[in-house]
Write an enzyme that holds these catalytic residues in place. Structure first.
Site, PDB file in Angstrom:
ATOM      1  N   GLU A 134       0.838  -1.195   0.000  1.00 19.45           N
ATOM      2  CA  GLU A 134       0.000   0.000   0.000  1.00 19.45           C
ATOM      3  C   GLU A 134       0.872   1.243   0.000  1.00 19.45           C
ATOM      4  O   GLU A 134       2.108   1.159   0.100  1.00 19.45           O
ATOM      5  CB  GLU A 134      -0.964  -0.011   1.195  1.00 19.45           C
ATOM      6  CG  GLU A 134      -2.020  -1.104   1.086  1.00 19.45           C
ATOM      7  CD  GLU A 134      -3.004  -1.116   2.244  1.00 19.45           C
ATOM      8  OE1 GLU A 134      -2.881  -0.258   3.138  1.00 19.45           O
ATOM      9  OE2 GLU A 134      -3.883  -1.989   2.268  1.00 19.45           O
TER      10      GLU A 134
ATOM     11  N   HIS B 103      -8.714  10.310   2.905  1.00 17.38           N
ATOM     12  CA  HIS B 103      -8.374   9.192   2.026  1.00 17.38           C
ATOM     13  C   HIS B 103      -8.562   9.640   0.583  1.00 17.38           C
ATOM     14  O   HIS B 103      -9.576  10.259   0.244  1.00 17.38           O
ATOM     15  CB  HIS B 103      -9.268   7.983   2.324  1.00 17.38           C
ATOM     16  CG  HIS B 103      -8.730   6.710   1.778  1.00 17.38           C
ATOM     17  ND1 HIS B 103      -8.749   6.409   0.431  1.00 17.38           N
ATOM     18  CD2 HIS B 103      -8.151   5.645   2.389  1.00 17.38           C
ATOM     19  CE1 HIS B 103      -8.198   5.224   0.238  1.00 17.38           C
ATOM     20  NE2 HIS B 103      -7.826   4.729   1.409  1.00 17.38           N
TER      21      HIS B 103
ATOM     22  N   ARG C 292      -0.680   9.429   1.519  1.00 15.43           N
ATOM     23  CA  ARG C 292      -2.088   9.768   1.295  1.00 15.43           C
ATOM     24  C   ARG C 292      -2.337  11.258   1.146  1.00 15.43           C
ATOM     25  O   ARG C 292      -3.150  11.675   0.329  1.00 15.43           O
ATOM     26  CB  ARG C 292      -2.942   9.203   2.445  1.00 15.43           C
ATOM     27  CG  ARG C 292      -3.148   7.707   2.334  1.00 15.43           C
ATOM     28  CD  ARG C 292      -3.956   7.158   3.477  1.00 15.43           C
ATOM     29  NE  ARG C 292      -4.264   5.752   3.243  1.00 15.43           N
ATOM     30  CZ  ARG C 292      -4.847   4.962   4.140  1.00 15.43           C
ATOM     31  NH1 ARG C 292      -5.192   5.449   5.317  1.00 15.43           N
ATOM     32  NH2 ARG C 292      -5.099   3.700   3.855  1.00 15.43           N
TER      33      ARG C 292
ATOM     34  N   HIS D 188     -11.020  10.471   6.545  1.00 14.12           N
ATOM     35  CA  HIS D 188     -10.801   9.045   6.810  1.00 14.12           C
ATOM     36  C   HIS D 188     -10.308   8.753   8.224  1.00 14.12           C
ATOM     37  O   HIS D 188     -10.709   7.769   8.832  1.00 14.12           O
ATOM     38  CB  HIS D 188      -9.790   8.511   5.796  1.00 14.12           C
ATOM     39  CG  HIS D 188      -9.601   7.029   5.824  1.00 14.12           C
ATOM     40  ND1 HIS D 188     -10.639   6.135   5.656  1.00 14.12           N
ATOM     41  CD2 HIS D 188      -8.477   6.267   6.001  1.00 14.12           C
ATOM     42  CE1 HIS D 188     -10.170   4.895   5.716  1.00 14.12           C
ATOM     43  NE2 HIS D 188      -8.879   4.947   5.940  1.00 14.12           N
TER      44      HIS D 188
ATOM     45  N   ARG E 130      -0.938   9.521   8.619  1.00 13.86           N
ATOM     46  CA  ARG E 130      -0.819   8.098   8.962  1.00 13.86           C
ATOM     47  C   ARG E 130      -0.409   7.255   7.768  1.00 13.86           C
ATOM     48  O   ARG E 130      -0.924   7.415   6.662  1.00 13.86           O
ATOM     49  CB  ARG E 130      -2.160   7.587   9.507  1.00 13.86           C
ATOM     50  CG  ARG E 130      -2.169   6.085   9.799  1.00 13.86           C
ATOM     51  CD  ARG E 130      -3.447   5.646  10.452  1.00 13.86           C
ATOM     52  NE  ARG E 130      -4.619   5.774   9.624  1.00 13.86           N
ATOM     53  CZ  ARG E 130      -4.991   4.898   8.687  1.00 13.86           C
ATOM     54  NH1 ARG E 130      -4.243   3.839   8.437  1.00 13.86           N
ATOM     55  NH2 ARG E 130      -6.106   5.084   7.998  1.00 13.86           N
TER      56      ARG E 130
END
Length: 518
Positions: A111, A226, A272, A329, A364
Site C-alpha cells: 500500500e 483518504h 495519502r 478518513h 498516517r
C-alpha cells in the site's frame, strides 16, 4: 452498575483490550450501536507488520516516519512496529482468518508509502470485519457487552478524577456506570465532515467527552483524507481501499492521463496527503478523476466488497474506471496518552483512534490504524491488570440544567461548513470565520446533558470536535502532512517540533479551549 474496567467503544482496540484483561476483573463494554458498527468493522485495507523475509520493524518504522513528515513520537512508534508481528501471530492463533498462500504463509500486500509488501489482509478487502468478528467471538465471560448505550458524560469528582460514565439506552433511560478505570475507545470523528469513509457512529464522542472532562488533546489539526472514495452524484459513497492501487490500479483524468506521474517518486502509491491533495486540485478545477483498474488481475475476487459497492451504485466495472474523490478518513490527533493509554485525568484512559500517542505524526501510514489499536489496546490491558480496583470519591460535580433556549444547527450544516473551511485545503480567513461561527454555539459541557435528546448531544459533540480541529488548524501556520494551509504552503522548520495542546479551562464562567505550544 459497577465495573473494575469500563470500556466505551466496540472497535478493534476496545475488543483487544477487553480480551487481554485478567479474568477476575468485572469488565463492562458499552457501544452506542452494535459490535458490527464501527470503523474497525468497515476497514478494508489490512494490518501492517514486518513479516516478510526482506522486511524488518526498523524498515516499517522508517516508512511510518517518512509518511508522518518526521513528527512521529519515537518511543511509541518503536513499540508499535516492534510488536506488530507478535500481534498478527497472536490473532492467527485464536482463529482470525487472514489470507494465506498455498504454503500457509501470510499473503502480504503493498500500500501507499510502504517500501515493502507488509499488509496482512482477511477476505481480500474484508479485514476489519474478520478481525472484529474474531475478537468478539473470543471475549471471555467476565466481559459484559451492552449495546445501544450512548455515553453522554464522564463522571468527574472534585479532585478531577474519573470514576465512570452516564449513558442513555435506546429508550432514553439514563444509566450510571461506576468504575475506577474508564477507557475511551470510541473511534474517530469523520462525521464532522460532509464527505467521509467513516461509520455513521464516528461522531467525535470520545474526543468531546475527554475534552470536557479536562483531558489534554494534541495534533487535532491533522485530519487524514483518504484519496479514493467512490464519488457518485457529487458525494462520497464508500471507500475504495488503497490496496487496489497496491495491486496495480492507477489514477487518471478524463483523458486517461496518469495524474500522479511526476508528482511524487512513488506515483500512485505516494503518501495519502500527497495523493488526496492532487485529486482535490483536479476536482476544484471541475475535472473528474478515475481509478483505472483495468490492469488489476481478478479484481472481482480480490476485492469483493468494493465490487459489491460499485455494482450497488451502478458503476460499470467492465469499463475499468471508478470515479473517485477524497474524503475524511482518520484523525491522527486526539486524547493525549502515554504508551499505556493513560491520560492526564486520573482514572481515564484512551486507546484507538480517539487516542493520540503520536505514532502517526502528521499523516498516517496505510494500515497502521488497526495495528495501533491492537498494540496499544493490549498494552493498556496489561497495565490495568497491575492496578487495584478501588473506586475514588463518587461526588459528581453538579451541572445546571441546559438553557430552555438552546439553539443548535443541523448536523449537515456543521459537516458542510467544516468540510469547506477545515478540509483538505485551509487558510486563515476561512478557518477564522468558521471558528467564529462555531463559537456562537454553546460548548458541550457546563450543563446537564442528561436532559437533552441524543441528537442534541450528538450535535454538541460535533460542534465541539469541529471547534477543536479548527482551533488547532488556525494555530499551525505551516503546511505539514495532512494539514495544508494555502496561505502557508510550505513546511516550516520551526514548527517541526511544535505540538498544539488543547484543554478546557475549569472555570465557573463560559469555558473556552486554549492552546499551548510544546
Amino acid at each position: 452498575m459497577d465495573a473494575d474496567v469500563l470500556i466505551i467503544g466496540s472497535g478493534a482496540s476496545a475488543l483487544q483490550l477487553a480480551r487481554h484483561l485478567r479474568p477476575t476483573m468485572n469488565v463492562i463494554l458499552l457501544t452506542k450501536s452494535t459490535l458490527q458498527h464501527s470503523n474497525s468493522f468497515l476497514a478494508q485495507g489490512g494490518v501492517a507488520a514486518a513479516l516478510g523475509g526482506d522486511d524488518s520493524p526498523s524498515s516499517h518504522y522508517n516508512d511510518t516516519v517518512k509518511a508522518g513528515r518526521l513528527t512521529n513520537a519515537s518511543r511509541p512508534l518503536h513499540i508499535m512496529t516492534r510488536e506488530a508481528p507478535s500481534v498478527i501471530h497472536d490473532l492467527a492463533s485464536i482463529g482470525c482468518a487472514f489470507d494465506k498462500d498455498s504454503l500457509g504463509e501470510f499473503q502480504l500486500g503493498r500500500e501507499g508509502a510502504h517500501g515493502q509488501s507488509r499488509i496482512v489482509h482477511g477476505g481480500g478487502d474484508q479485514t476489519g470485519r474478520r478481525l472484529v468478528e474474531c475478537l468478539a467471538g473470543v471475549l471471555p465471560p467476565n466481559v459484559t457487552v451492552l449495546e445501544n448505550q450512548f455515553v453522554f458524560e464522564l463522571l468527574i469528582n472534585d479532585q478531577n478524577e474519573c470514576f465512570g460514565a452516564r449513558s442513555k439506552d435506546a429508550y432514553g433511560k439514563i444509566h450510571t456506570f461506576l468504575s475506577p478505570h474508564t477507557v475511551l475507545a470510541a473511534g474517530g470523528c469523520g462525521q464532522v465532515y460532509a464527505c467521509t469513509s467513516n461509520a455513521a457512529s464516528a461522531e467525535g464522542d470520545g474526543i468531546a467527552l475527554a475534552f470536557e472532562a479536562g483531558a489534554e488533546l494534541i495534533d487535532m489539526e491533522y485530519i487524514q483524507f483518504h484519496p479514493t472514495l467512490l464519488y457518485i452524484n457529487g458525494q462520497g459513497a464508500g471507500l475504495i481501499s488503497e490496496a487496489v492501487r497496491g495491486e496495480g490500479a492507477v489514477l487518471v483524468d478524463e483523458t486517461g492521463r496518469r495524474i500522479m506521474k511526476g508528482v511524487h517518486p512513488m506515483e500512485d502509491l505516494a503518501p495519502r496527503h500527497v495523493t488526496a491533495q492532487t485529486i482535490f486540485h483536479y476536482r476544484q478545477k471541475g475535472r473528474p478523476v478515475f481509478l483505472d483498474i483495468r490492469h488489476v488481475p481478478r479484481f472481482h475476487e480480490r476485492f469483493p466488497s468494493i465490487t459489491a459497492l460499485c455494482l450497488k451504485h451502478k458503476v460499470d466495472l467492465k469499463q475499468g474506471l471508478i470515479p473517485v474523490a477524497p474524503g475524511c478518513h482518520f484523525i491522527m490527533g486526539g486524547v493525549k496518552t502515554d504508551d499505556k493509554g493513560r491520560t492526564n485525568v486520573p482514572g481515564l484512559y484512551a486507546v484507538g483512534e480517539n487516542a493520540c500517542t503520536r505514532v502517526h505524526g502528521a499523516s498516517r501510514l496505510a494500515s497502521n490504524s488497526l495495528l495501533e489499536g491492537l498494540v496499544f489496546g493490549r498494552r493498556a490491558a496489561r497495565f490495568l491488570n497491575s492496578l487495584s480496583s478501588s473506586l475514588p470519591s463518587q461526588q459528581r460535580k453538579k451541572c445546571p440544567p441546559p438553557s430552555v433556549r438552546l439553539h443548535l444547527p443541523e448536523r449537515k450544516v456543521i459537516q458542510k461548513r467544516t468540510m469547506e473551511a477545515a478540509g483538505i485545503v485551509r487558510n486563515h480567513k476561512d478557518l477564522h470565520g468558521h471558528k467564529k461561527w462555531l463559537d456562537s454555539f454553546p460548548m458541550s459541557h457546563g450543563f446537564d446533558k442528561g436532559m437533552l435528546t441524543k441528537e442534541q448531544v450528538t450535535v454538541l459533540f460535533l460542534l465541539q470536535t469541529a471547534r477543536l480541529i479548527t482551533t488547532a488548524a488556525l494555530e499551525r501556520k505551516e503546511s505539514r502532512g495532512s494539514h495544508f494551509r494555502s496561505d502557508y504552503p510550505e513546511e516550516q522548520a520551526e514548527w517541526k517540533d511544535q505540538t498544539i495542546l488543547l484543554q478546557s479551562h475549569k472555570k465557573e464562567t463560559n469555558d473556552e479551549p486554549y492552546q499551548t505550544l510544546g
